[in-house]
Write a protein that holds these residues in place. Structure first.
Motif, PDB file in Angstrom:
ATOM      1  N   ALA A  85       0.907  -1.536   0.035  1.00 47.04           N
ATOM      2  CA  ALA A  85       0.112   0.017  -0.060  1.00 47.04           C
ATOM      3  C   ALA A  85       0.945   1.210   0.079  1.00 47.04           C
ATOM      4  CB  ALA A  85      -0.957   0.042   1.135  1.00 47.04           C
ATOM      5  N   HIS A  86       1.798   1.331   0.737  1.00 47.96           N
ATOM      6  CA  HIS A  86       2.738   2.457   0.715  1.00 47.96           C
ATOM      7  C   HIS A  86       3.568   2.579  -0.571  1.00 47.96           C
ATOM      8  CE1 HIS A  86       6.148   5.062   1.650  1.00 47.96           C
ATOM      9  NE2 HIS A  86       7.075   4.200   1.200  1.00 47.96           N
ATOM     10  N   LEU A  87       3.822   1.529  -0.988  1.00 45.89           N
ATOM     11  CA  LEU A  87       4.655   1.761  -2.396  1.00 45.89           C
ATOM     12  C   LEU A  87       3.942   2.276  -3.469  1.00 45.89           C
ATOM     13  CD1 LEU A  87       6.775  -1.705  -2.182  1.00 45.89           C
ATOM     14  CD2 LEU A  87       7.564   0.829  -1.771  1.00 45.89           C
ATOM     15  N   VAL A  88       2.445   1.794  -3.468  1.00 43.76           N
ATOM     16  CA  VAL A  88       1.421   2.281  -4.387  1.00 43.76           C
ATOM     17  C   VAL A  88       1.323   3.741  -4.251  1.00 43.76           C
ATOM     18  CG1 VAL A  88      -0.989   2.349  -5.120  1.00 43.76           C
ATOM     19  CG2 VAL A  88       0.117   0.092  -4.566  1.00 43.76           C
ATOM     20  N   ARG A  89       1.242   3.997  -2.991  1.00 51.19           N
ATOM     21  CA  ARG A  89       1.170   5.587  -2.483  1.00 51.19           C
ATOM     22  C   ARG A  89       2.378   6.231  -3.066  1.00 51.19           C
ATOM     23  NH1 ARG A  89      -0.826   8.119   3.137  1.00 51.19           N
ATOM     24  NH2 ARG A  89      -1.621   9.863   2.252  1.00 51.19           N
ATOM     25  N   ALA A  90       3.481   5.852  -2.744  1.00 49.50           N
ATOM     26  CA  ALA A  90       4.807   6.672  -2.858  1.00 49.50           C
ATOM     27  C   ALA A  90       5.327   6.723  -4.410  1.00 49.50           C
ATOM     28  CB  ALA A  90       5.771   5.820  -2.019  1.00 49.50           C
ATOM     29  N   GLY A  91       4.822   5.609  -4.994  1.00 52.05           N
ATOM     30  CA  GLY A  91       5.364   5.209  -6.399  1.00 52.05           C
ATOM     31  C   GLY A  91       4.440   5.943  -7.420  1.00 52.05           C
ATOM     32  N   ASP A  92       3.313   6.579  -6.899  1.00 51.30           N
ATOM     33  CA  ASP A  92       1.936   7.117  -7.731  1.00 51.30           C
ATOM     34  C   ASP A  92       1.461   6.252  -8.675  1.00 51.30           C
ATOM     35  OD1 ASP A  92       2.356   9.675  -6.679  1.00 51.30           O
ATOM     36  OD2 ASP A  92       3.992  10.284  -7.818  1.00 51.30           O
ATOM     37  N   ALA A  93       1.514   4.810  -8.225  1.00 49.29           N
ATOM     38  CA  ALA A  93       0.868   3.857  -9.133  1.00 49.29           C
ATOM     39  C   ALA A  93      -0.526   4.132  -9.280  1.00 49.29           C
ATOM     40  CB  ALA A  93       1.238   2.531  -8.590  1.00 49.29           C
ATOM     41  N   ASP A  94      -1.175   3.464 -10.227  1.00 47.72           N
ATOM     42  CA  ASP A  94      -2.545   3.544 -10.327  1.00 47.72           C
ATOM     43  C   ASP A  94      -3.495   2.314  -9.669  1.00 47.72           C
ATOM     44  OD1 ASP A  94      -2.636   5.634 -12.549  1.00 47.72           O
ATOM     45  OD2 ASP A  94      -1.309   4.246 -13.443  1.00 47.72           O
ATOM     46  N   LEU A  95      -2.830   1.386  -9.434  1.00 47.97           N
ATOM     47  CA  LEU A  95      -3.363   0.425  -8.707  1.00 47.97           C
ATOM     48  C   LEU A  95      -2.349  -0.685  -7.894  1.00 47.97           C
ATOM     49  CD1 LEU A  95      -5.075  -2.583 -10.753  1.00 47.97           C
ATOM     50  CD2 LEU A  95      -4.164  -0.745 -11.805  1.00 47.97           C
ATOM     51  N   GLY A  96      -2.784  -1.392  -6.932  1.00 52.50           N
ATOM     52  CA  GLY A  96      -1.902  -2.400  -6.521  1.00 52.50           C
ATOM     53  C   GLY A  96      -2.809  -3.709  -6.122  1.00 52.50           C
ATOM     54  N   VAL A  97      -2.214  -4.937  -6.298  1.00 50.18           N
ATOM     55  CA  VAL A  97      -2.638  -6.066  -5.905  1.00 50.18           C
ATOM     56  C   VAL A  97      -1.812  -6.902  -5.167  1.00 50.18           C
ATOM     57  CG1 VAL A  97      -3.766  -8.241  -6.988  1.00 50.18           C
ATOM     58  CG2 VAL A  97      -3.784  -6.066  -8.443  1.00 50.18           C
TER      59      VAL A  97
END
Length: 457
Positions: A85-97
């Protein structure tokens, strides 16, 4: 077919309920729903998993589904759920699974989805994903399909995030030196990250259940089976013990004398520490219906309100957002500090708890003693049709009788599990013997009336 999504993603027995085909279809639908509004730009997704062996083939299915829709996928590898969850946020990703069944053992597995910003999905978005699974879609070709890359080094970024977050919260002067902690890592996703963070902050660390082999995750260890943690704390003369679950989004503790410190007591300890520093927003915390009434008594006495929600950290987070609050969680050990994280983070919770110990010089048992727990009996009734728990007339009559038995001295809760074919019976009352008797009686009715075995015949 019933609703796929439970209280925390999609979960089931890997390769039977949760198949590669289902994982692929979910990934395709999720990319379409979560990618809406992205225009013509290429979307980017992060995929992580806990160490269970079924995560390997399910990860491949998810990646294939995402890439087939034109999403570029970054495979992080084994990482805690809050880390992804942190990496999705920090990396400006569009989604995470995230591929995990959290605290459940083998052969269970599951999928947790995160939208941009690292937030879990609301019910409406989950429903939209399920609906989209049934719809045709235009398949990209050639250079338009997604690319796949590996970035296991991002796990180190999560460890750095844990350390810097704690230092920021404590104004850079935190040190856990002089504190000895036993970490029960449930043979799960935090087997590398948690010890690294604690040691970098100066703690002396003893690790148990930190050698995942793909099959031993949550196997008689971790936050749901703390007996080994209790023994290890006493054996090593530790100041405390911390037990995470398989994906490390929850934590419970053991005091130096081996007594278990649950999520309610951890929330109370952190709430009072934040309140004393003027940092507890709204002078309130959010907990679920499962939290002990003793928590309410302890915090109300200090002028802190307790807001209750349905079970599930998504409901806790929503209530926190709606109320502008920054602390909430569940008795089972999910603790959310909304100013710092987007979901429960067991490692960060444990670090903050130790920081309070270091700052006050008080042992954990003394800090947790503020909550005088009212006797509470929780019985999990397995192999039942949980969907009929709210409609069976004899079960409803038994619930009414149970409420009448405890009266104003307590409360009764009947709750279908969001992740298992289980109905949870909880009775809380100042009279411990009465709590036990009422809970056992109600559980017997649930087992008889809702039994899947009898329904099969």
């Amino acid at each position: 077919m019933g609703r796929l999504f439970g209280s925390d993603g999609v979960r089931g027995r890997a390769n039977q309920d949760l198949t590669a085909e289902l994982a692929l279809d979910l990934a395709v639908a999720a990319s379409h729903v979560l990618g809406e509004g992205g225009g013509q730009r290429r979307l980017r997704a992060l995929v992580g998993r806990d160490p269970r062996i079924s995560g390997e083939f399910l990860e491949c299915a998810v990646i294939a589904g995402l890439a087939s829709t034109g999403v570029d996928v970054v495979r992080v590898g084994v990482v805690p759920t809050p880390g992804l969850a942190h990496l999705v946020r920090a990396g400006d990703a569009d989604l995470g699974v995230m591929l995990t069944a959290s605290h459940n053992p083998m052969p269970e597995n599951g999928l947790k989805f995160f939208r941009a910003g690292g937030w879990k999905l609301d019910d409406a978005t989950e429903d939209a994903i399920e609906a989209r699974m049934l719809e045709p879609w235009q398949r990209p070709m050639g250079a338009a399909v997604g690319r796949v890359s590996d970035a296991p080094q991002l796990v180190d970024d999560y460890v750095h995030h844990l350390v810097t977050t704690l230092r920021t919260v404590t104004q850079d002067n935190v040190s856990l030196a002089g504190l000895k902690v036993v970490l029960d890592l449930a043979n799960g996703a935090a087997h590398r990250t948690a010890p690294a963070a604690f040691r970098e902050l100066g703690a002396e660390v003893v690790v148990i259940n930190g050698k995942p082999d793909g099959t031993n995750i949550n196997d008689r260890c971790g936050s749901t089976h703390p007996a080994e943690l209790q023994r290890a704390v006493l054996e090593h003369g530790a100041d405390l013990g911390i037990a995470l679950d398989g994906d490390a989004d929850r934590a419970i503790a053991a005091a130096a004398d081996g007594d278990i410190i649950d999520g309610d007591q951890i929330i109370a300890t952190l709430a009072l520490a934040l309140h004393d520093r003027g940092l507890l927003k709204g002078d309130a915390v959010v907990v679920t219906t499962m939290s002990n009434i003793g928590l309410d008594h302890a915090l109300n006495a200090r002028g802190i309100r307790v807001v209750r929600t349905d079970v599930g950290d998504r409901h806790v987070m929503k209530a926190m957002r709606d109320g502008g609050l920054n602390l909430g969680g569940e008795q089972a050990g999910h603790v959310i500090l909304r100013d710092l994280v987007t979901t429960g983070d067991g490692t960060l919770t444990a670090l903050l708890l130790m920081a309070v110990m270091a700052d006050t010089g008080a042992p954990l048992a003394d800090l947790a003693a503020v909550v005088r727990r009212v006797p509470q009996v929780l019985i999990n009734v397995p192999d039942v049709d949980k969907h009929r728990a709210a409609t069976d007339t004899e079960v409803l009559a038994a619930v009414a009788a149970a409420n009448a038995a405890v009266g104003s001295r307590g409360r009764v809760l009947l709750r279908p599990s969001g992740t298992e074919q289980v109905v949870r019976v909880m009775v809380e009352c100042e009279d411990a013997d009465l709590s036990r008797a009422v809970a056992e009686g109600l559980a017997a009715v649930v087992a008889e009336r809702l039994s899947l075995r009898s329904a099969a015949h």
